[in-house]
Design a protein around this motif. Sequence first.
Motif, PDB file in Angstrom:
ATOM      1  N   ASP A 324       0.844  -1.192   0.000  1.00  0.00           N
ATOM      2  CA  ASP A 324       0.000   0.000   0.000  1.00  0.00           C
ATOM      3  C   ASP A 324       0.879   1.241   0.000  1.00  0.00           C
ATOM      4  O   ASP A 324       2.034   1.221   0.453  1.00  0.00           O
ATOM      5  N   ALA A 325       0.347   2.295  -0.527  1.00  0.00           N
ATOM      6  CA  ALA A 325       1.023   3.591  -0.536  1.00  0.00           C
ATOM      7  C   ALA A 325      -0.046   4.651  -0.280  1.00  0.00           C
ATOM      8  O   ALA A 325      -1.122   4.623  -0.893  1.00  0.00           O
ATOM      9  N   THR A 326       0.236   5.575   0.649  1.00  0.00           N
ATOM     10  CA  THR A 326      -0.764   6.555   1.069  1.00  0.00           C
ATOM     11  C   THR A 326      -0.182   7.961   1.033  1.00  0.00           C
ATOM     12  O   THR A 326       0.957   8.193   1.453  1.00  0.00           O
ATOM     13  N   ALA A 327      -0.950   8.872   0.530  1.00  0.00           N
ATOM     14  CA  ALA A 327      -0.625  10.296   0.581  1.00  0.00           C
ATOM     15  C   ALA A 327      -1.719  11.015   1.345  1.00  0.00           C
ATOM     16  O   ALA A 327      -2.910  10.715   1.184  1.00  0.00           O
ATOM     17  N   THR A 328      -1.331  11.941   2.187  1.00  0.00           N
ATOM     18  CA  THR A 328      -2.305  12.812   2.851  1.00  0.00           C
ATOM     19  C   THR A 328      -2.417  14.093   2.044  1.00  0.00           C
ATOM     20  O   THR A 328      -1.399  14.728   1.720  1.00  0.00           O
ATOM     21  N   VAL A 329      -3.628  14.434   1.692  1.00  0.00           N
ATOM     22  CA  VAL A 329      -3.903  15.645   0.924  1.00  0.00           C
ATOM     23  C   VAL A 329      -4.720  16.590   1.801  1.00  0.00           C
ATOM     24  O   VAL A 329      -5.780  16.214   2.309  1.00  0.00           O
ATOM     25  N   ASN A 330      -4.191  17.788   2.008  1.00  0.00           N
ATOM     26  CA  ASN A 330      -4.883  18.780   2.832  1.00  0.00           C
ATOM     27  C   ASN A 330      -5.621  19.762   1.933  1.00  0.00           C
ATOM     28  O   ASN A 330      -5.041  20.339   1.019  1.00  0.00           O
ATOM     29  N   CYS A 331      -6.902  19.955   2.217  1.00  0.00           N
ATOM     30  CA  CYS A 331      -7.743  20.857   1.437  1.00  0.00           C
ATOM     31  C   CYS A 331      -8.242  21.999   2.305  1.00  0.00           C
ATOM     32  O   CYS A 331      -8.555  21.808   3.485  1.00  0.00           O
ATOM     33  N   ARG A 332      -8.314  23.178   1.730  1.00  0.00           N
ATOM     34  CA  ARG A 332      -8.958  24.337   2.346  1.00  0.00           C
ATOM     35  C   ARG A 332     -10.121  24.699   1.427  1.00  0.00           C
ATOM     36  O   ARG A 332      -9.914  25.215   0.320  1.00  0.00           O
ATOM     37  N   ILE A 333     -11.330  24.404   1.901  1.00  0.00           N
ATOM     38  CA  ILE A 333     -12.513  24.401   1.049  1.00  0.00           C
ATOM     39  C   ILE A 333     -13.260  25.725   1.162  1.00  0.00           C
ATOM     40  O   ILE A 333     -13.574  26.181   2.267  1.00  0.00           O
ATOM     41  N   PHE A 334     -13.557  26.319   0.016  1.00  0.00           N
ATOM     42  CA  PHE A 334     -14.228  27.613  -0.019  1.00  0.00           C
ATOM     43  C   PHE A 334     -15.613  27.503   0.626  1.00  0.00           C
ATOM     44  O   PHE A 334     -16.326  26.522   0.414  1.00  0.00           O
ATOM     45  N   PRO A 335     -16.004  28.500   1.439  1.00  0.00           N
ATOM     46  CA  PRO A 335     -17.326  28.454   2.069  1.00  0.00           C
ATOM     47  C   PRO A 335     -18.434  28.254   1.044  1.00  0.00           C
ATOM     48  O   PRO A 335     -18.476  28.930   0.010  1.00  0.00           O
ATOM     49  N   GLY A 336     -19.320  27.330   1.346  1.00  0.00           N
ATOM     50  CA  GLY A 336     -20.410  27.013   0.426  1.00  0.00           C
ATOM     51  C   GLY A 336     -20.182  25.722  -0.327  1.00  0.00           C
ATOM     52  O   GLY A 336     -21.141  25.073  -0.764  1.00  0.00           O
ATOM     53  N   GLU A 337     -18.928  25.331  -0.525  1.00  0.00           N
ATOM     54  CA  GLU A 337     -18.619  24.025  -1.082  1.00  0.00           C
ATOM     55  C   GLU A 337     -18.535  23.018   0.067  1.00  0.00           C
ATOM     56  O   GLU A 337     -18.175  23.373   1.187  1.00  0.00           O
ATOM     57  N   THR A 338     -18.853  21.767  -0.209  1.00  0.00           N
ATOM     58  CA  THR A 338     -18.914  20.766   0.855  1.00  0.00           C
ATOM     59  C   THR A 338     -17.710  19.834   0.819  1.00  0.00           C
ATOM     60  O   THR A 338     -17.018  19.704  -0.209  1.00  0.00           O
ATOM     61  N   VAL A 339     -17.498  19.166   1.948  1.00  0.00           N
ATOM     62  CA  VAL A 339     -16.436  18.168   2.034  1.00  0.00           C
ATOM     63  C   VAL A 339     -16.728  17.027   1.061  1.00  0.00           C
ATOM     64  O   VAL A 339     -15.813  16.527   0.374  1.00  0.00           O
ATOM     65  N   ALA A 340     -17.988  16.622   0.964  1.00  0.00           N
ATOM     66  CA  ALA A 340     -18.356  15.526   0.056  1.00  0.00           C
ATOM     67  C   ALA A 340     -18.092  15.896  -1.397  1.00  0.00           C
ATOM     68  O   ALA A 340     -17.591  15.077  -2.185  1.00  0.00           O
ATOM     69  N   GLU A 341     -18.410  17.135  -1.769  1.00  0.00           N
ATOM     70  CA  GLU A 341     -18.147  17.583  -3.141  1.00  0.00           C
ATOM     71  C   GLU A 341     -16.653  17.591  -3.432  1.00  0.00           C
ATOM     72  O   GLU A 341     -16.217  17.217  -4.533  1.00  0.00           O
ATOM     73  N   THR A 342     -15.870  18.018  -2.449  1.00  0.00           N
ATOM     74  CA  THR A 342     -14.414  18.061  -2.641  1.00  0.00           C
ATOM     75  C   THR A 342     -13.850  16.658  -2.773  1.00  0.00           C
ATOM     76  O   THR A 342     -12.989  16.398  -3.636  1.00  0.00           O
ATOM     77  N   ARG A 343     -14.331  15.739  -1.959  1.00  0.00           N
ATOM     78  CA  ARG A 343     -13.874  14.347  -2.071  1.00  0.00           C
ATOM     79  C   ARG A 343     -14.220  13.794  -3.450  1.00  0.00           C
ATOM     80  O   ARG A 343     -13.398  13.107  -4.081  1.00  0.00           O
ATOM     81  N   ALA A 344     -15.409  14.085  -3.935  1.00  0.00           N
ATOM     82  CA  ALA A 344     -15.820  13.597  -5.257  1.00  0.00           C
ATOM     83  C   ALA A 344     -14.927  14.173  -6.353  1.00  0.00           C
ATOM     84  O   ALA A 344     -14.578  13.481  -7.321  1.00  0.00           O
ATOM     85  N   THR A 345     -14.541  15.429  -6.201  1.00  0.00           N
ATOM     86  CA  THR A 345     -13.639  16.048  -7.183  1.00  0.00           C
ATOM     87  C   THR A 345     -12.276  15.372  -7.168  1.00  0.00           C
ATOM     88  O   THR A 345     -11.683  15.094  -8.219  1.00  0.00           O
ATOM     89  N   LEU A 346     -11.754  15.085  -5.979  1.00  0.00           N
ATOM     90  CA  LEU A 346     -10.466  14.385  -5.882  1.00  0.00           C
ATOM     91  C   LEU A 346     -10.532  13.033  -6.587  1.00  0.00           C
ATOM     92  O   LEU A 346      -9.607  12.658  -7.320  1.00  0.00           O
ATOM     93  N   ALA A 347     -11.628  12.314  -6.375  1.00  0.00           N
ATOM     94  CA  ALA A 347     -11.773  10.995  -7.010  1.00  0.00           C
ATOM     95  C   ALA A 347     -11.840  11.125  -8.524  1.00  0.00           C
ATOM     96  O   ALA A 347     -11.211  10.350  -9.268  1.00  0.00           O
ATOM     97  N   ARG A 348     -12.595  12.096  -8.999  1.00  0.00           N
ATOM     98  CA  ARG A 348     -12.746  12.273 -10.446  1.00  0.00           C
ATOM     99  C   ARG A 348     -11.424  12.663 -11.097  1.00  0.00           C
ATOM    100  O   ARG A 348     -11.032  12.116 -12.134  1.00  0.00           O
ATOM    101  N   VAL A 349     -10.711  13.587 -10.477  1.00  0.00           N
ATOM    102  CA  VAL A 349      -9.460  14.069 -11.068  1.00  0.00           C
ATOM    103  C   VAL A 349      -8.371  13.004 -10.988  1.00  0.00           C
ATOM    104  O   VAL A 349      -7.577  12.831 -11.923  1.00  0.00           O
ATOM    105  N   ALA A 350      -8.317  12.254  -9.886  1.00  0.00           N
ATOM    106  CA  ALA A 350      -7.294  11.212  -9.742  1.00  0.00           C
ATOM    107  C   ALA A 350      -7.449  10.154 -10.822  1.00  0.00           C
ATOM    108  O   ALA A 350      -6.463   9.572 -11.296  1.00  0.00           O
TER     109      ALA A 350
END
Length: 456
Positions: A324-350
């Motif tokens: 296994d290999a793990t990276a920690t990614v730190n996000c600073r999310i703009f007010p109004g955007e959600t943690v779930a939306e940001t996670r979905a974006t990470l999955a889509r872009v990866a």
Amino acid sequence: MKTPAIAALALLAAAIPAQAQPSAAVQAEAREMFAKIISYPSVAGSPAVGQLADYLAGEFRKAGFSPGDVEIVDAGGHPGLIVTLRGKSKKPPILFPSHMDVVGAKAEQWKSDPYTLTERDGALHGRGTVDNKYGLLTQAQAFIRLKREGFVPNRDLILVFSGDEEVGGASARALAERLKGAAYALNSDAGGGFRGADGSTSYAIQVGEKTYASFDLTMRNPGGHSSRPRADNAIYALARALTRLEGHRFPAHWHPVVLQGLQAQLPGLQDPMKSAVAAFIASPSQQTADSIAAIDPAAFPEMRTTCVATMLRGGIVENALATDATATVNCRIFPGETVAETRATLARVAGDDKLEISPLGNPMEGPLSDTPPEVRAALAKQLPPGTRLTPYIEAGATDGLFFRNAGIPTIGVGPLVETEGSDYNYHGIDERVPVGEFNAGLDHYYLLAKALSGGK
């Protein structure tokens, strides 16, 4: 916390006279109390946080507060302190949050003991002198002075001191839940002013902050001996996903607070950035925002959500393929955007459905807060004439997030007015606050609390 945007606001202010200094007696008492507050090495989780709360509680009781109005509470497993200055009505109270904890300090790295307040080179040195024990001091001293004077506000005023802001905010979360229904909160750990060498002054009001959220991104496979490399190497697969994330830019936002903040910084910019920012302000769009990013991708993070890899781990020994290999990614999310939306974006872009994405902890989203008109009016009255008041969004994180999430509008109105050449170095070695700035801010919350609760 102070941000670079605060200093930039000075460019829009006219030259004006300096603020009047508090009395010598106020300065002397504050200095003595500050030395005592600094003397507690109040790193979150240590006994010193509770000891500091005990000391402060004693000072409030000596000032005349009844025992029932000074409460040391268990707040999410950390000490919290709630002090109430009783008012004449049942109007929703005004809260005054600060935090008692500090980041740790290694004495051998400092020129003087980090937990002994030391004056040197025109500044007061010690851990927490800026973050956040000066805000704590000025709020505490304001309540003590008001109580001694016999001042009775037109509503309850409540100090809310948390004990673990630097490591997660569990105490602020618990305190905010307890105090739901408050009119609003005035956070000492954000906002503040800047005075230029020519006397020009500006003041930044923090009206929101990005959501702090970290994710672990993990690739797994059966591994094996390093002499027989696999096509699906976990480390290489993770590296490819991170490279795709590196190239992704989240959408820009042109909320009025963002545009006002950029307008404030515009005079201090140089071309081509100045022209690009001016074009975005005049005609905000993703295209004009991308023109700014093309010049400097790191510029103006307050415009958008940001995510960046901060830690890597993987493998056990050098002669075995990593399972296994793990990276920690730190996000600073703009007010109004959600943690779930940001996670979905990470999955889509990866772009790899084998990638596991797990949020760390319990990230909390928070809205923006409108500045109450009476707060703007009170600040304008007590700050030097002509001071420009500008709202901003914090790229970092404070306890204010938890109060906003509990439905309590929260704005950062810190007591310090930074002067040109100041170097607070909060969280760093030899943290310090200039003596002149220390003295100048001592009346800040005293005047603000009176103005907002029926005093003159």
